[in-house]
Design a protein around this motif. Structure first.
Motif, short mmCIF file in Angstrom:
data_model
loop_
_atom_site.label_atom_id
_atom_site.label_comp_id
_atom_site.label_asym_id
_atom_site.label_seq_id
_atom_site.Cartn_x
_atom_site.Cartn_y
_atom_site.Cartn_z
N ARG A 226 10.38 12.20 3.48
CA ARG A 226 11.57 13.11 3.44
C ARG A 226 12.48 12.50 4.48
O ARG A 226 13.71 12.78 4.40
CB ARG A 226 11.06 14.80 3.44
CG ARG A 226 10.88 15.32 2.61
CD ARG A 226 11.42 16.79 2.57
NE ARG A 226 10.63 17.47 3.59
CZ ARG A 226 9.41 18.21 3.41
NH1 ARG A 226 9.09 17.92 2.09
NH2 ARG A 226 8.71 18.60 4.49
N LYS A 227 11.91 12.29 5.58
CA LYS A 227 12.87 11.86 6.77
C LYS A 227 13.15 10.53 6.89
O LYS A 227 14.26 10.26 7.54
CB LYS A 227 12.10 12.37 8.15
CG LYS A 227 11.98 13.68 8.32
CD LYS A 227 11.98 14.06 9.76
CE LYS A 227 12.82 15.31 10.11
NZ LYS A 227 13.05 15.62 11.61
N ARG A 228 12.49 9.68 6.43
CA ARG A 228 12.83 8.13 6.65
C ARG A 228 14.14 7.70 5.97
O ARG A 228 14.64 8.09 5.08
CB ARG A 228 11.66 7.23 6.24
CG ARG A 228 11.97 7.24 4.45
CD ARG A 228 12.52 5.74 4.32
NE ARG A 228 13.14 5.67 2.94
CZ ARG A 228 13.40 4.65 2.41
NH1 ARG A 228 13.13 3.52 2.67
NH2 ARG A 228 14.02 4.90 1.19
N LYS A 229 14.90 6.75 6.76
CA LYS A 229 15.91 6.07 6.25
C LYS A 229 15.77 4.67 6.26
O LYS A 229 14.66 4.00 6.90
CB LYS A 229 17.26 6.34 7.23
CG LYS A 229 17.74 8.10 7.08
CD LYS A 229 19.02 8.02 7.59
CE LYS A 229 19.65 9.75 7.31
NZ LYS A 229 19.33 10.55 8.44
N ALA A 230 16.78 3.87 5.83
CA ALA A 230 16.60 2.40 6.09
C ALA A 230 16.47 1.96 7.49
O ALA A 230 17.06 2.45 8.37
CB ALA A 230 17.81 1.86 5.34
N ALA B 287 8.79 0.20 3.60
CA ALA B 287 9.48 -0.51 2.45
C ALA B 287 10.39 0.32 1.38
O ALA B 287 11.32 0.24 1.00
CB ALA B 287 8.69 -1.48 2.00
N LYS B 288 9.39 1.59 0.96
CA LYS B 288 9.98 2.43 0.19
C LYS B 288 9.37 3.87 0.42
O LYS B 288 8.29 4.11 0.98
CB LYS B 288 9.52 1.96 -1.32
CG LYS B 288 9.69 0.70 -1.78
CD LYS B 288 9.02 0.45 -3.12
CE LYS B 288 8.69 -1.02 -3.30
NZ LYS B 288 7.99 -1.54 -4.78
N ALA B 289 10.15 4.94 -0.12
CA ALA B 289 9.76 6.06 0.06
C ALA B 289 9.84 7.00 -1.23
O ALA B 289 10.77 6.78 -1.90
CB ALA B 289 10.21 6.79 1.24
N ASP B 290 9.05 7.80 -1.81
CA ASP B 290 9.14 8.70 -2.88
C ASP B 290 9.12 9.88 -2.34
O ASP B 290 7.75 10.61 -2.20
CB ASP B 290 8.02 8.37 -3.67
CG ASP B 290 8.11 8.92 -5.11
OD1 ASP B 290 8.61 10.18 -5.31
OD2 ASP B 290 7.72 8.31 -6.13
N ILE B 291 10.04 10.78 -2.35
CA ILE B 291 10.05 12.21 -1.79
C ILE B 291 9.32 13.11 -2.71
O ILE B 291 8.38 13.83 -2.41
CB ILE B 291 11.56 12.82 -1.50
CG1 ILE B 291 12.32 11.83 -0.56
CG2 ILE B 291 11.60 14.18 -1.42
CD1 ILE B 291 13.84 12.22 -0.41
N ASP B 292 9.49 12.83 -3.94
CA ASP B 292 8.85 13.68 -5.05
C ASP B 292 7.17 13.48 -4.88
O ASP B 292 6.64 14.65 -4.91
CB ASP B 292 9.21 13.46 -6.72
CG ASP B 292 10.68 13.74 -6.64
OD1 ASP B 292 11.49 14.61 -5.89
OD2 ASP B 292 11.60 12.88 -7.29
N ILE C 294 0.83 -1.40 0.12
CA ILE C 294 -0.20 0.06 -0.05
C ILE C 294 0.74 1.36 0.07
O ILE C 294 1.60 1.51 1.07
CB ILE C 294 -0.87 0.06 1.21
CG1 ILE C 294 -1.75 -1.13 1.24
CG2 ILE C 294 -1.77 1.26 1.41
CD1 ILE C 294 -2.70 -1.35 2.36
N GLU C 295 0.64 2.32 -1.07
CA GLU C 295 1.48 3.44 -0.98
C GLU C 295 0.40 4.40 -0.64
O GLU C 295 -0.51 4.60 -1.11
CB GLU C 295 1.88 3.55 -2.64
CG GLU C 295 2.76 4.97 -2.55
CD GLU C 295 3.06 5.33 -4.03
OE1 GLU C 295 2.88 4.60 -4.89
OE2 GLU C 295 3.67 6.44 -4.39
N ILE C 296 1.01 5.11 0.56
CA ILE C 296 0.07 6.17 1.06
C ILE C 296 0.83 7.65 1.08
O ILE C 296 1.85 7.71 1.07
CB ILE C 296 -0.38 5.76 2.47
CG1 ILE C 296 1.21 5.40 3.42
CG2 ILE C 296 -1.29 4.73 2.88
CD1 ILE C 296 0.78 5.60 4.90
N GLU C 297 0.00 8.69 1.15
CA GLU C 297 0.52 9.93 1.34
C GLU C 297 1.04 10.00 2.60
O GLU C 297 0.54 10.04 3.54
CB GLU C 297 -0.81 11.15 1.13
CG GLU C 297 -0.87 11.39 -0.44
CD GLU C 297 -2.16 12.32 -0.20
OE1 GLU C 297 -2.82 12.49 0.64
OE2 GLU C 297 -2.52 12.91 -1.37
#
Ligand code: NAD
Ligand code: FES
Length: 273
Positions: free
Chosen positions: A26-30, A50-55, A17-20
């Motif tokens: 912006r802050k998350r790290k592995a 699991a993943k992040a998309d800053i844009d 699930i990809e959520i807003e």
């Protein structure tokens, strides 16, 4: 409230699930996780990012349908909203160039492994990933892991894909044939107990990411208590990653099973409503 942007089943019981969540993205790290709540009175459950998309201002969570809350979350659709998403929580993974790293992921544990594989690879390590699942249909994120690994070994319990055998069988093969400098293991607690025993046999320092029960995620409730090196630690603020050789996995297994009866009863009650 965080709107669901994308939803995709990775296996019959596991949904991505990809959520807003622009600030978290912006802050998350592995290694970071979030705590999610569905409904104002809902239970709080921890989920690794699991993943992040800053844009795009989004994060991706991978949910295995095991109890009431995970079923509720998995039943939401694109456009629906997740009531609360708190994070990023926990300590980020310590990433450095050490040489050759063996990353062993089992079942849904492959989801938290993905950002770590990516970060270790970006740091210049040679990454060998072992992905293990009970069968081919339950294997998740193979392509994503492949794109950040130098070598990928697939193990299935029933031999329906890759090599037949538990993750530990694949690890033994790698340890016998290559010099490994560091090992990461993520999966069910029972798997991490036995993978740590294998890497200990070959004297390879190993990190495990623990999946304790959590409530507040900020070190106050004590739900995520574990014993590490004979000391009490809290997975949410001291972890989630620890030196695997120091973790009391038997205690973790016992605590994870502590509310099984209540969870099953609650799940049956919800189903009958
Ligand atoms: P699973 O039971 O399908 O096991 C996955 C793989 O782990 C197996 O294919 C096998 O190779 C290995 N394994 C299992 N038992 C083993 C043993 N005794 N010895 C050696 N290897 C063994 O996994 P699943 O159903 O996807 O996992 C569910 C569990 O994983 C849940 O309890 C969940 O809490 C946990 N989990 C952990 C994390 C984490 O951060 N550690 C993240 C997500 C889920
Ligand atoms: Fe409450 Fe960690 S979840 S102390």
């Amino acid at each position: 409230m965080s709107r669901i942007l994308l939803k995709e089943y990775l296996s019959p019981n596991v949904v991505q699930i990809e959520i807003e969540a622009p600030l978290i993205a912006r802050k998350r790290k592995a290694g970071h996780f979030v705590i999610v709540k569905i409904g104002t009175e809902g239970e709080r459950i921890p989920l690794t990012i699991a993943k992040a998309d800053i844009d795009k201002g989004s994060i991706t969570l991978i949910v295995q349908k095991v109890g009431v809350t995970s079923h509720k979350l998995a039943s939401l659709n694109v456009g629906d909203e997740v009531t609360d998403v708190v994070g990023p929580l926990g300590n980020p993974t310590h990433i450095e160039k050490v040489g050759t790293v063996l990353c062993a992921g089992g079942g849904v544990g492959i989801a938290p492994l993905l950002p770590i594989v990516e970060a270790l690879h970006d740091a210049g390590n040679k990454v060998i990933s072992i992905l293990a699942a009970r069968n081919k249909d339950l294997l998740i994120l193979e392509n994503e892991i492949r794109s950040h690994s130098d070598e990928v070994i697939i193990m299935t319990d029933d031999g329906s894909y890759g090599t037949k055998g538990l993750v530990t069988v694949g690890m033994e093969e790698v340890f016998k044939n290559q010099k490994i400098d560091f090992c990461v293991t993520i999966g069910p607690a029972i798997m991490m107990k036995f993978t740590s025993l294998v890497s200990k046999k070959y004297n390879v320092p190993t990190m495990a990411s623990l999946n304790a029960i959590m409530v507040d995620g900020t070190g106050m409730c004590g739900a995520c208590r574990v014993s590490v090196g004979g000391k009490i630690k809290f997975v949410c603020v001291d972890g989630p990653e620890f030196n695997a050789f120091d973790v009391d996995f038997d205690e973790l297994l016992m605590r994870l099973g502590g509310y099984k009866n209540e969870e099953e009863q609650h799940y049956r009650e919800q189903l009958s409503k």
